[in-house]
Enzyme design. Structure first.
Site, PDB file in Angstrom:
ATOM      1  N   GLU A   1      16.795 -13.589  26.549  1.00 39.59           N
ATOM      2  CA  GLU A   1      17.542 -12.349  26.150  1.00 39.59           C
ATOM      3  C   GLU A   1      18.301 -12.394  25.004  1.00 39.59           C
ATOM      4  OE1 GLU A   1      16.244  -9.462  26.642  1.00 39.59           O
ATOM      5  OE2 GLU A   1      14.759 -10.353  27.794  1.00 39.59           O
TER       6      GLU A   1
ATOM      7  N   PRO B   1      16.283  -9.316  16.778  1.00 36.41           N
ATOM      8  CA  PRO B   1      15.670  -7.856  16.353  1.00 36.41           C
ATOM      9  C   PRO B   1      16.817  -6.901  16.169  1.00 36.41           C
ATOM     10  CG  PRO B   1      15.040  -8.621  18.721  1.00 36.41           C
ATOM     11  CD  PRO B   1      15.923  -9.580  17.983  1.00 36.41           C
TER      12      PRO B   1
HETATM   13  N1  SAM Z   1      16.465  -8.659  24.364  1.00 36.01           N
HETATM   14  C1  SAM Z   1      16.275  -8.748  23.044  1.00 36.01           C
HETATM   15  C2  SAM Z   1      16.372  -7.542  22.037  1.00 36.01           C
HETATM   16  O1  SAM Z   1      15.829  -6.698  22.465  1.00 36.01           O
HETATM   17  O2  SAM Z   1      17.159  -7.625  20.990  1.00 36.01           O
HETATM   18  C3  SAM Z   1      15.178  -9.612  22.485  1.00 36.01           C
HETATM   19  C4  SAM Z   1      15.365 -10.973  22.746  1.00 36.01           C
HETATM   20  S1  SAM Z   1      13.931 -11.977  22.187  1.00 36.01           S
HETATM   21  C5  SAM Z   1      12.793 -11.774  23.570  1.00 36.01           C
HETATM   22  C6  SAM Z   1      14.370 -13.446  22.123  1.00 36.01           C
HETATM   23  C7  SAM Z   1      14.767 -14.086  20.527  1.00 36.01           C
HETATM   24  O3  SAM Z   1      13.700 -14.242  19.913  1.00 36.01           O
HETATM   25  C8  SAM Z   1      15.811 -13.248  20.069  1.00 36.01           C
HETATM   26  O4  SAM Z   1      17.184 -13.573  20.478  1.00 36.01           O
HETATM   27  C9  SAM Z   1      15.674 -13.590  18.635  1.00 36.01           C
HETATM   28  O5  SAM Z   1      16.032 -14.860  18.416  1.00 36.01           O
HETATM   29  C10 SAM Z   1      14.178 -13.810  18.370  1.00 36.01           C
HETATM   30  N2  SAM Z   1      13.590 -12.534  17.589  1.00 36.01           N
HETATM   31  C11 SAM Z   1      12.690 -11.726  18.243  1.00 36.01           C
HETATM   32  N3  SAM Z   1      12.142 -10.838  17.805  1.00 36.01           N
HETATM   33  C12 SAM Z   1      12.796 -10.921  16.445  1.00 36.01           C
HETATM   34  C13 SAM Z   1      12.880 -10.113  15.397  1.00 36.01           C
HETATM   35  N4  SAM Z   1      12.147  -9.204  15.192  1.00 36.01           N
HETATM   36  N5  SAM Z   1      13.661 -10.661  14.241  1.00 36.01           N
HETATM   37  C14 SAM Z   1      14.624 -11.728  14.568  1.00 36.01           C
HETATM   38  N6  SAM Z   1      14.577 -12.429  15.654  1.00 36.01           N
HETATM   39  C15 SAM Z   1      13.687 -12.240  16.725  1.00 36.01           C
END
Ligand code: SAM
Length: 270
Positions: A116, A89
């Protein structure tokens, strides 16, 4: 095009066997290889995560399995250089423009994370050797990167030559580079000509290609000004012809001092 995906949920990528992407793979236009990250762990629990340095909630994906996986995958073809796509993200937005750029690459390696995210050193390590793109599919946070990979692969694969039945169909899409850049596609209709008392716009039955093209473009302006005014505000007005300017004026838009269009002040005040 070769596509590698490294994930702890290989089964999540099953939809890549279906529909357009699945057919492209079956025809040999796409070489899709899904890898289980846990195959590069060496402890009995196949651990891929650990607590974050500095404290805080959640877990972070360990660098060792990712490093081993990416070394093996990227080293598997000494004659080719992959582009590594890291869904996150906090990455740059995934756009149609980026989809077009990536569709011209021979080899993409996707690294969908969980928890994370991945220990930063992994991204830095491979960015020192390869073209690494950190990419976000939107301003929201999902639990993992697998759904973003499905989104990106579908957007990229449909641009590959011969994947869509009609090559012209993606040239008219919303966001497509060219005349549709910065415009959303307008409404579409099919048979029957009347459904629940609702007809279709007369012009679509006229057989007059010029008028139909103009109507479609006007509708694209209507939809874009309503749903994504930011696209008009940032567009280069050099791309607008006289008729585009007319419809924008009808919709209450006018050029500002820099030539770019914005809502006319009188309309904003209403
Ligand atoms: N703590 C992180 C942050 O706020 O940036 C969020 C991690 S998320 C729970 C886990 C994984 O989901 C990320 O590392 C990525 O691979 C994927 N992910 C979640 N949202 C995404 C998005 N909007 N675009 C691309 N990948 C996403």
């Amino acid at each position: 095009m070769r596509l590698d995906v490294v994930t702890i949920f290989p089964e999540y990528l099953a939809p890549l066997n279906v529909s357009l992407v699945g057919k492209a793979a079956a025809r040999g236009q796409l070489d899709v290889r899904i890898h289980d990250l846990r195959g590069w762990t060496h402890d009995k629990h196949n651990t891929v995560d650990d607590t974050p340095y500095g404290g805080g909630p959640g877990m972070v994906m360990k660098p060792d399995p990712w490093g081993e996986a990416l070394d093996e995958i990227t080293g598997s073809d000494p004659d080719a250089e992959p582009v590594i796509v890291v869904p996150t993200p906090s990455g740059r937005p995934f756009t149609q423009e980026l989809a077009v750029e990536l569709s011209a690459k021979p080899w993409l390696v996707f690294t969908p994370a969980r928890y994370e995210g991945i220990d930063r050193r992994v991204i830095d390590e491979y960015a020192s050797r390869y073209d690494v793109r950190e990419v976000s599919i939107g301003d929201y946070v999902l639990a993992g990167g697998e759904a973003p990979v499905l989104v990106m692969v579908e957007a990229i694969a449909r641009l590959l030559p011969g994947v869509l039945g009609n090559a012209a169909s993606h040239q008219d899409d919303s966001f497509a580079p060219g005349p549709m850049a910065n415009l959303l596609e307008g409404p579409v209709y099919t048979k029957p000509p009347e459904w629940r008392g609702r007809g279709i716009p007369e012009v679509l039955l006229s057989g007059h290609h010029g008028k139909i093209a103009r109507w479609r473009r006007d509708e694209a302006f209507r939809r874009t000004t309503a749903n994504r005014p930011d696209l008009i505000e940032t567009a280069d007005p050099a791309a607008y012809d006289k008729k585009d300017r007319e419809i924008l004026s009808i919709l209450g838009w006018a050029p500002g001092p820099d030539g770019r269009f914005g809502r006319s002040p009188e309309v904003v005040e209403e």
